[in-house]
Design a protein around this motif. Sequence first.
Motif, PDB file in Angstrom:
ATOM      1  N   ILE A 131      -5.704  24.325 -17.181  1.00 51.62           N
ATOM      2  CA  ILE A 131      -4.806  23.526 -18.025  1.00 51.62           C
ATOM      3  C   ILE A 131      -3.683  24.393 -18.582  1.00 51.62           C
ATOM      4  CG2 ILE A 131      -4.682  22.261 -20.219  1.00 51.62           C
ATOM      5  CD1 ILE A 131      -7.462  21.164 -19.598  1.00 51.62           C
ATOM      6  N   THR A 132      -4.025  25.611 -19.008  1.00 53.92           N
ATOM      7  CA  THR A 132      -3.011  26.527 -19.529  1.00 53.92           C
ATOM      8  C   THR A 132      -1.970  26.851 -18.462  1.00 53.92           C
ATOM      9  OG1 THR A 132      -4.668  27.511 -21.002  1.00 53.92           O
ATOM     10  CG2 THR A 132      -2.653  28.756 -20.642  1.00 53.92           C
ATOM     11  N   CYS A 133      -2.382  26.941 -17.201  1.00 55.36           N
ATOM     12  CA  CYS A 133      -1.449  27.223 -16.101  1.00 55.36           C
ATOM     13  C   CYS A 133      -0.558  26.033 -15.779  1.00 55.36           C
ATOM     14  CB  CYS A 133      -2.225  27.625 -14.850  1.00 55.36           C
ATOM     15  SG  CYS A 133      -3.019  29.232 -14.933  1.00 55.36           S
ATOM     16  N   LEU A 134      -1.156  24.831 -15.785  1.00 50.56           N
ATOM     17  CA  LEU A 134      -0.441  23.668 -15.262  1.00 50.56           C
ATOM     18  C   LEU A 134       0.506  23.029 -16.258  1.00 50.56           C
ATOM     19  CD1 LEU A 134      -3.130  21.830 -13.080  1.00 50.56           C
ATOM     20  CD2 LEU A 134      -1.371  23.463 -12.399  1.00 50.56           C
ATOM     21  N   ILE A 135       0.197  23.083 -17.551  1.00 52.27           N
ATOM     22  CA  ILE A 135       1.064  22.409 -18.530  1.00 52.27           C
ATOM     23  C   ILE A 135       2.496  22.949 -18.481  1.00 52.27           C
ATOM     24  CG2 ILE A 135       1.494  22.114 -20.999  1.00 52.27           C
ATOM     25  CD1 ILE A 135      -1.452  21.657 -21.411  1.00 52.27           C
ATOM     26  N   PRO A 136       2.721  24.279 -18.527  1.00 49.66           N
ATOM     27  CA  PRO A 136       4.108  24.762 -18.409  1.00 49.66           C
ATOM     28  C   PRO A 136       4.763  24.380 -17.090  1.00 49.66           C
ATOM     29  CG  PRO A 136       2.675  26.484 -19.244  1.00 49.66           C
ATOM     30  CD  PRO A 136       1.782  25.390 -18.771  1.00 49.66           C
ATOM     31  N   LEU A 137       3.987  24.377 -16.001  1.00 44.00           N
ATOM     32  CA  LEU A 137       4.547  24.025 -14.690  1.00 44.00           C
ATOM     33  C   LEU A 137       4.963  22.565 -14.649  1.00 44.00           C
ATOM     34  CD1 LEU A 137       5.194  24.651 -11.772  1.00 44.00           C
ATOM     35  CD2 LEU A 137       2.786  24.319 -11.195  1.00 44.00           C
ATOM     36  N   VAL A 138       4.132  21.676 -15.179  1.00 42.78           N
ATOM     37  CA  VAL A 138       4.467  20.246 -15.199  1.00 42.78           C
ATOM     38  C   VAL A 138       5.707  20.003 -16.060  1.00 42.78           C
ATOM     39  CG1 VAL A 138       3.672  17.971 -15.919  1.00 42.78           C
ATOM     40  CG2 VAL A 138       2.104  19.506 -14.726  1.00 42.78           C
ATOM     41  N   ILE A 139       5.786  20.660 -17.215  1.00 42.39           N
ATOM     42  CA  ILE A 139       6.958  20.511 -18.086  1.00 42.39           C
ATOM     43  C   ILE A 139       8.214  21.007 -17.370  1.00 42.39           C
ATOM     44  CG2 ILE A 139       8.034  21.315 -20.226  1.00 42.39           C
ATOM     45  CD1 ILE A 139       5.253  21.390 -21.472  1.00 42.39           C
ATOM     46  N   ALA A 140       8.117  22.157 -16.705  1.00 38.47           N
ATOM     47  CA  ALA A 140       9.262  22.711 -15.979  1.00 38.47           C
ATOM     48  C   ALA A 140       9.697  21.789 -14.845  1.00 38.47           C
ATOM     49  CB  ALA A 140       8.915  24.092 -15.433  1.00 38.47           C
ATOM     50  N   ALA A 141       8.717  21.214 -14.127  1.00 49.39           N
ATOM     51  CA  ALA A 141       9.044  20.306 -13.027  1.00 49.39           C
ATOM     52  C   ALA A 141       9.748  19.057 -13.538  1.00 49.39           C
ATOM     53  CB  ALA A 141       7.764  19.925 -12.272  1.00 49.39           C
ATOM     54  N   ALA A 142       9.241  18.482 -14.637  1.00 55.28           N
ATOM     55  CA  ALA A 142       9.860  17.279 -15.203  1.00 55.28           C
ATOM     56  C   ALA A 142      11.256  17.583 -15.715  1.00 55.28           C
ATOM     57  CB  ALA A 142       8.983  16.730 -16.319  1.00 55.28           C
ATOM     58  N   LEU A 143      11.422  18.729 -16.382  1.00 55.77           N
ATOM     59  CA  LEU A 143      12.727  19.094 -16.923  1.00 55.77           C
ATOM     60  C   LEU A 143      13.736  19.354 -15.811  1.00 55.77           C
ATOM     61  CD1 LEU A 143      14.449  19.743 -19.389  1.00 55.77           C
ATOM     62  CD2 LEU A 143      13.565  22.092 -19.316  1.00 55.77           C
ATOM     63  N   THR A 144      13.299  20.027 -14.760  1.00 50.47           N
ATOM     64  CA  THR A 144      14.197  20.291 -13.634  1.00 50.47           C
ATOM     65  C   THR A 144      14.626  19.000 -12.955  1.00 50.47           C
ATOM     66  OG1 THR A 144      13.098  22.414 -13.268  1.00 50.47           O
ATOM     67  CG2 THR A 144      14.432  21.551 -11.474  1.00 50.47           C
ATOM     68  N   SER A 145      13.685  18.091 -12.780  1.00 56.84           N
ATOM     69  CA  SER A 145      14.025  16.797 -12.172  1.00 56.84           C
ATOM     70  C   SER A 145      15.055  16.055 -13.015  1.00 56.84           C
ATOM     71  CB  SER A 145      12.759  15.942 -12.019  1.00 56.84           C
ATOM     72  OG  SER A 145      11.856  16.539 -11.127  1.00 56.84           O
ATOM     73  N   ALA A 146      14.883  16.112 -14.319  1.00 55.78           N
ATOM     74  CA  ALA A 146      15.838  15.440 -15.208  1.00 55.78           C
ATOM     75  C   ALA A 146      17.218  16.082 -15.110  1.00 55.78           C
ATOM     76  CB  ALA A 146      15.324  15.493 -16.650  1.00 55.78           C
ATOM     77  N   ILE A 147      17.265  17.419 -15.077  1.00 54.78           N
ATOM     78  CA  ILE A 147      18.554  18.116 -14.982  1.00 54.78           C
ATOM     79  C   ILE A 147      19.260  17.763 -13.679  1.00 54.78           C
ATOM     80  CG2 ILE A 147      19.635  20.388 -14.776  1.00 54.78           C
ATOM     81  CD1 ILE A 147      17.428  21.457 -16.616  1.00 54.78           C
ATOM     82  N   VAL A 148      18.504  17.781 -12.586  1.00 55.99           N
ATOM     83  CA  VAL A 148      19.105  17.462 -11.287  1.00 55.99           C
ATOM     84  C   VAL A 148      19.573  16.012 -11.250  1.00 55.99           C
ATOM     85  CG1 VAL A 148      18.654  17.270  -8.811  1.00 55.99           C
ATOM     86  CG2 VAL A 148      17.768  19.220 -10.088  1.00 55.99           C
ATOM     87  N   TRP A 149      18.753  15.121 -11.814  1.00 58.92           N
ATOM     88  CA  TRP A 149      19.101  13.703 -11.786  1.00 58.92           C
ATOM     89  C   TRP A 149      20.370  13.406 -12.569  1.00 58.92           C
ATOM     90  CZ3 TRP A 149      18.173   9.586  -9.052  1.00 58.92           C
ATOM     91  CH2 TRP A 149      18.521   8.332  -9.570  1.00 58.92           C
ATOM     92  N   PHE A 150      20.540  14.066 -13.710  1.00 58.30           N
ATOM     93  CA  PHE A 150      21.704  13.798 -14.558  1.00 58.30           C
ATOM     94  C   PHE A 150      22.886  14.717 -14.255  1.00 58.30           C
ATOM     95  CE2 PHE A 150      18.255  12.024 -17.192  1.00 58.30           C
ATOM     96  CZ  PHE A 150      18.768  10.745 -17.366  1.00 58.30           C
ATOM     97  N   SER A 151      22.753  15.589 -13.251  1.00 58.55           N
ATOM     98  CA  SER A 151      23.890  16.412 -12.850  1.00 58.55           C
ATOM     99  C   SER A 151      24.913  15.538 -12.132  1.00 58.55           C
ATOM    100  CB  SER A 151      23.429  17.541 -11.935  1.00 58.55           C
ATOM    101  OG  SER A 151      22.925  17.023 -10.722  1.00 58.55           O
TER     102      SER A 151
END
Length: 648
Positions: A131-151
């Motif tokens: 869980i400690t490994c995946l939470i930062p990765l999931v947050i980073a993936a969601a944030l990156t998707s949002a940045i790309v989508w709104f670019s």
Amino acid sequence: MNTSDTKSSAFITRFRAKLDKDKKYFAPLMLMQMLGMPLMALVSAWYGSSIMNTYNTAPEELRMQTETPDAVFMAVSVISGAAAAAAILTCILLALSNFRYLYRKTESDMNMALPVNRTQMFMADFFSGLITCLIPLVIAAALTSAIVWFSPDHCFRIPSMLSEMLGLEDDPVLTDLGYTLSHEAASGILYRLIPSVTMIYTFTVLVSVMCGTLFETVIYLAGSNIAATAFLVSLEDLIMTSVPNFSYRSFDNITYEAERIVPAGTLLHVLPGHEYGEANWFVSVILFTVLYFIPAWKLFLARKAERTSEPFAYSAFFYIVSALITGTVSNAMMLSFFLDCFLTPPAFLAVIFTAAVIFAVMLLIRFRGIHIKHPARQLVFFISSAALSAVVFYSVTETDSFGLTYYIPDAGKIACAEIHLPEIHKSDYGSPEETDSYTSPDAVREIIRLNEELNTDLKNCLGKNYNRNPEYCQPSFNRNFYNSKYSIYEDTETDIRIVYHLKNGKISDRLYTPVNTDYTACPLYRTSGKEKIHLNSDPELLFRAMLQHEGIFCGTTDYLYELNGGIRRMVSVSSGRFYPEQYRVTGFDENILREICTYLYDEYTSEQDCIVFSTLGKKQYFLTSEHADLYEKFLASGTAEELEWSRK
């Protein structure tokens, strides 16, 4: 309080305690993940905007004005890549940290004496770290998707230098933008990391349980990943090399098994350029993650305290890794002999001797000296490994590579089929590179029917007309070229190339020399031509690029025939040729041009004439005749100036 409540309370207490200890990894992991893909996405959006602004202002000064964005983009890509790699290594360290008590007897005894059973202990230690490994990765993936989508361009770019290292092609319109990924493709890369990291973490736990010291755990964690990958690649290489007509491009798919079985190999699939086999990959990774998790759990339950601090708590792991290394060396050496000469007894003994030396070195390292325990058992294991390698080798050579030589996939398993036909497509440096791509079931079945006839030719050539030289085992390298008169003959100008892209991600790429097969009778020959392949780039980018010209250059392909005095010098229209433009259009309706850009193709081969558009002075795009009315509207919307050419 009943027993179940007590067990539940013990698990929750252990889980919370481990989660609290794992928090020290959370902040560094979150920082690394933020410096990874999210930062790259932000700079990618800025970089794309900077390049487009430069095109919109001064195209002729593009290189001078983009030096700063290029340098920043490349620097950030290096930082992001290093941060992403560091995050994965931190997940491995976290798994090692959560089970480090297995390496010291005092710590192991203290943990085992706690009021929690082994299953609860394993589950709490395992999932707290995961869980400690995946939470930062999931947050980073969601944030990156949002940045790309709104670019502005809804895409993600990879610098040209990095894309070249990965074997990717730059954007066909704006090459300075590097390799351009759509929002969906970028998101796919990010979310593939989640099962990949989960598999790596689980396998690390499995190795931790099977080893007795931290040194062995680290060494054999790296060694098992490398050995498993090398063994699968060498075995696939051996099998494919024994197929007489495999094209070199088939080796691009040589890591297929490693991407689905080996934890470190799954990271290869995360890289861009893996369009096929997504569902197959996810299922395989999940399946093997479970297969690694269950033994880790069961072996943890059965682990004996007295094996702690010994090199291996379970000796079987050592033999598995040793077998993989022995098999890899055997495959590699037999492959080299296989290509050059007959595998004579001295050559085979050389293979066995080399494998024996490697195995002996591993035994010395394991037992910390020359006093090897149970030498008879070690000898039996080594002989079995070498014998198995020999069996695999001879099975490959004597069974036509397990039937792969004449293998044709089922039509339902094919996602896309490519074919190169002589006289229709050009050959680059004597090699049949140019192909037509088909996805329709009817076209795929036609290619399969032609493939069956070519297989008959191959069987006849290798069966009746091919005589093995007794000095050679099976010189498959020389069998790549064949015809009815000679057993070894090179004539690539008449080769037919067939490539199958399967839905599960596999690629089958073959070369055939037609002997009795009349390939001109195939309905695909000079009739349907190439299916139109849409631009990989965003049509909006192509539209913007065209606007930078002082006018749009266009015309029809039959205009070439007019310049040649009505003589058709070309069999068909092809994207590999340059066609003279007929008009330069200014003052046109931009809405019509924007619509045209959605129908333009950068790859087109057919006998049917079409319309040609040019952009950036060097790239031509094709508009099929079905949109001729749209082309006429475009000409009528502006001023069409006819170009002057030297007429023959």
